[in-house]
Design an enzyme around this catalytic site. Sequence first.
Site, mmCIF file in Angstrom:
data_model
loop_
_atom_site.group_PDB
_atom_site.id
_atom_site.type_symbol
_atom_site.label_atom_id
_atom_site.label_comp_id
_atom_site.label_asym_id
_atom_site.label_seq_id
_atom_site.Cartn_x
_atom_site.Cartn_y
_atom_site.Cartn_z
ATOM 1 C CD GLN A 1 -1.519 -0.148 3.622
ATOM 2 O OE1 GLN A 1 -2.182 -0.949 3.527
ATOM 3 N NE2 GLN A 1 -1.340 0.843 4.543
ATOM 4 N N GLY A 2 0.252 2.356 -0.704
ATOM 5 C CA GLY A 2 0.875 3.507 -0.733
ATOM 6 C C GLY A 2 -0.293 4.536 -0.536
ATOM 7 C CE1 TYR A 3 -2.333 5.620 3.946
ATOM 8 C CE2 TYR A 3 -0.046 4.410 3.816
ATOM 9 C CZ TYR A 3 -1.549 4.564 4.305
ATOM 10 O OH TYR A 3 -1.778 3.737 5.084
ATOM 11 C CB ILE A 4 -2.210 9.962 -3.486
ATOM 12 C CG1 ILE A 4 -2.212 8.606 -4.310
ATOM 13 C CG2 ILE A 4 -2.294 11.203 -4.218
ATOM 14 C CD1 ILE A 4 -3.322 8.472 -5.175
ATOM 15 C CG ASN B 1 -0.356 1.138 7.821
ATOM 16 O OD1 ASN B 1 0.346 0.343 7.409
ATOM 17 N ND2 ASN B 1 -1.080 1.020 9.011
#
Length: 155
Positions: free
Chosen positions: A27-30, A143
Amino acid sequence: MALEIERKFLIDISRLEKLENGYDIKQGYIQTKDKTAVRVRVNGDEAFLTIKGANIGATRLEYEYPIPVVDAKEMLDKLCGKPIIDKTRYLLEHKGHTWEVDIFHKENDGLIVAEVELESEDEVVELPDWIVKEVTDDARYYNSNLLEHPYSQWS
């Protein structure tokens, strides 16, 4: 309105029986300008785009939508900050609640947390004996914050 109410804990993994049927999550975050988090997650052959509001105690707004895996992988590669969160999740049942045990890898190797989702903030939940410490209110364990300040860099 979609609300997520969850509590987060550190655990002693040696007190758990053998963990089985885990699944890998990337998972990643914008990046956003406020405390809103926009998360892209690939979970095996499924993918989701999730928008989360700021935490108020153990509660926050959360909206989650399935998206094509190919789109999610491209977003992780091209739109999300690095590093990407890489972890294995195990689901454990305890006294009427499903616990998500996350074992982190790469930059966050060594971090192991458990989360439990609740119907309300005052819901009584019996803690398993493998719980060590509650970290619900400690933003270091979000996270989204582990990207800028990975667990491996904590002193």
